[in-house]
Design a protein around this motif. Structure first.
Motif, PDB file in Angstrom:
ATOM      1  N   THR A 228       0.811  -1.218   0.000  1.00  0.00           N
ATOM      2  CA  THR A 228       0.000   0.000   0.000  1.00  0.00           C
ATOM      3  C   THR A 228       0.848   1.272   0.000  1.00  0.00           C
ATOM      4  N   SER A 231       0.254   4.060  -2.747  1.00  0.00           N
ATOM      5  CA  SER A 231      -1.055   4.686  -2.557  1.00  0.00           C
ATOM      6  C   SER A 231      -0.997   5.727  -1.449  1.00  0.00           C
ATOM      7  N   ALA A 402      -6.248   0.609  -0.504  1.00  0.00           N
ATOM      8  CA  ALA A 402      -5.248  -0.170  -1.233  1.00  0.00           C
ATOM      9  C   ALA A 402      -5.059  -1.546  -0.606  1.00  0.00           C
TER      10      ALA A 402
END
Length: 424
Positions: A228, A231, A402
């Protein structure tokens, strides 16, 4: 912009994870194009085939997977194809290429391979399958002057069972052309970037954001440690940019650069990204090469010069002691300073499987120390410090979304029925 430039730049980076896979995507694309030319593919068919060939192993996240793929007989041939399909289909312009990738290890089986569970399999999937396996054979036999010998025997023995016979015949015709085998075994310059099948593609801003998201997911989804990260950096940079005076499209471009900041990690073995123990000196040097790889990927695409600089300078320092270029002071655009601060803030506050994230206050303290040491821009650090709660919320929400996409990707991939080369 040239879609060929962008796709083959990313493709080349995927092949830098090991000397054993260098130029694999390019080699396969060359073979596929030669065979498709014998079959009279249209420009549209050729474009989708080349896109698929350029990114067909994008779903192989670990170095172990890539090395297994570089064996003629693959032990687990289908899983990476399904993962690649699920990544590529998220971008509308790649939907047909994604379908080709999905089935590119499905055997012909006397025609039974034309369908899978009642679904028509793209003819180009079988062509890509053949090109992929011949591409693997090519690296073991560099300098072969023409089609023949053990390569021909292996392929011809699979005609009808593994490979579609008409495709083998087209390959034989292509291989008889002057220079074919030398070009395949030793690809050299990539003329595929400018293949007429690509042409000039007009991408809207939304299209380009979607393409950038696809590429950063290929980077991030290689490890739960990084799943993640991009993101979060994108969200924080997008939050800070208007506060720094970059509003509207200018701010959105900063966010796109933030999303692409770790693109060069495509060239770093996934196992290194997951290593919890201290990296060796050699591993640190390899890891520190990722901004340079990112720079080289984007440097081939006209029109992305500024976004490339903002993305690739995220490990430079104001005092000139950063990398990869050792830039300093006024050489660093304010946009790149935003990306650098967003990257550090996200890395400090995000949760990792092996540690908890810091609070906004703790992170702001470290950022302040880094600014005092000449690493980060004091103005951008002050923006984060004043707005650390909001920045933290923005980061957290983006990464929760994410994380959900990553977990769904992994769970669906593990449960997928994998089309595979049963003869392997």
């Amino acid at each position: 912009m040239s879609l060929g430039d962008l796709v083959f730049s990313v493709s080349a980076a995927l092949d830098l994870v090991s000397p054993k896979v260098v130029d694999h995507h390019l080699r396969v694309a060359r073979i596929a194009r030669a065979v498709a030319s014998q079959l009279g593919f249209t420009d549209e068919q050729m474009r989708d085939l080349l896109l698929a060939a350029a990114l067909h192993d994008s779903g192989a996240f670990s170095l172990r997977e890539r090395l297994e793929i570089m064996e003629y007989e693959i032990r687990h041939p289908g899983q990476h194809a399904v993962a690649g399909f699920r990544l590529l289909k998220s971008f509308p312009h790649f939907e047909k290429a994604a379908e080709i990738v999905r089935f590119h290890h499905l055997p012909w089986e006397s025609g039974r391979g034309e369908q899978w569970r009642g679904r028509q399999v793209p003819a180009a999937s079988h062509l890509l399958h053949l090109a992929d396996r011949v591409g693997v054979l090519a690296i073991d036999r560099p300098g072969t002057a023409r089609w023949g010998g053990p390569v021909a025997r292996l392929v011809e023995s699979g005609s009808g069972s593994i490979f579609k016979p008409e495709l083998v015949e087209a390959l034989e015709a292509a291989a008889d052309l002057p220079g074919f085998w030398t070009e395949v075994a030793e690809p050299g310059d990539n003329d595929l970037r400018s293949d007429p099948a690509f042409g000039e593609v007009a991408l809207s801003e939304a299209d380009f954001r979607g393409l950038a998201r696809l590429f950063w997911q290929i980077v991030d989804f290689r490890s739960p440690f990084t799943a993640t990260h991009s993101s979060g950096v994108t969200a924080v940079a997008g939050f800070l940019a208007p506060l720094a005076g970059f509003t509207g499209a200018a701010g959105r471009r900063v966010a796109i650069a933030a999303g692409l900041h770790d693109l060069g990690k495509l060239a770093i073995p996934g196992e290194m990204l997951e290593k919890e123990k201290t990296l060796t000196r050699a591993e640190i040097d390899t890891f520190r090469s990722h901004p340079l790889h990112g720079w080289r990927i984007l440097a081939n695409i006209a029109g992305l010069e500024k976004i490339n600089a903002w993305a690739s300078f995220h490990h430079e320092r104001l005092d000139g002691r950063g990398y990869p270029f050792g830039l300093r002071g006024a050489q660093l655009p304010r946009e790149s300073r935003i990306v650098a601060v967003a990257d550090v803030f996200t890395a400090l506050t995000e949760e990792r499987p092996y540690r908890r994230g810091m609070s906004g206050r703790e992170a702001a303290g470290i950022l302040g120390a880094m600014a005092g040491d000449g690493a980060l821009d004091p103005e951008m650090v002050a923006l984060v410090a004043r707005n650390r709660r909001e920045a933290g919320v923005v980061r957290q929400l983006a990464q929760e979304g994410a994380s959900g996409r990553y977990l769904a990707f992994r769970e669906q991939g593990a449960a997928a029925e994998v089309p595979r080369d049963t003869a392997a």
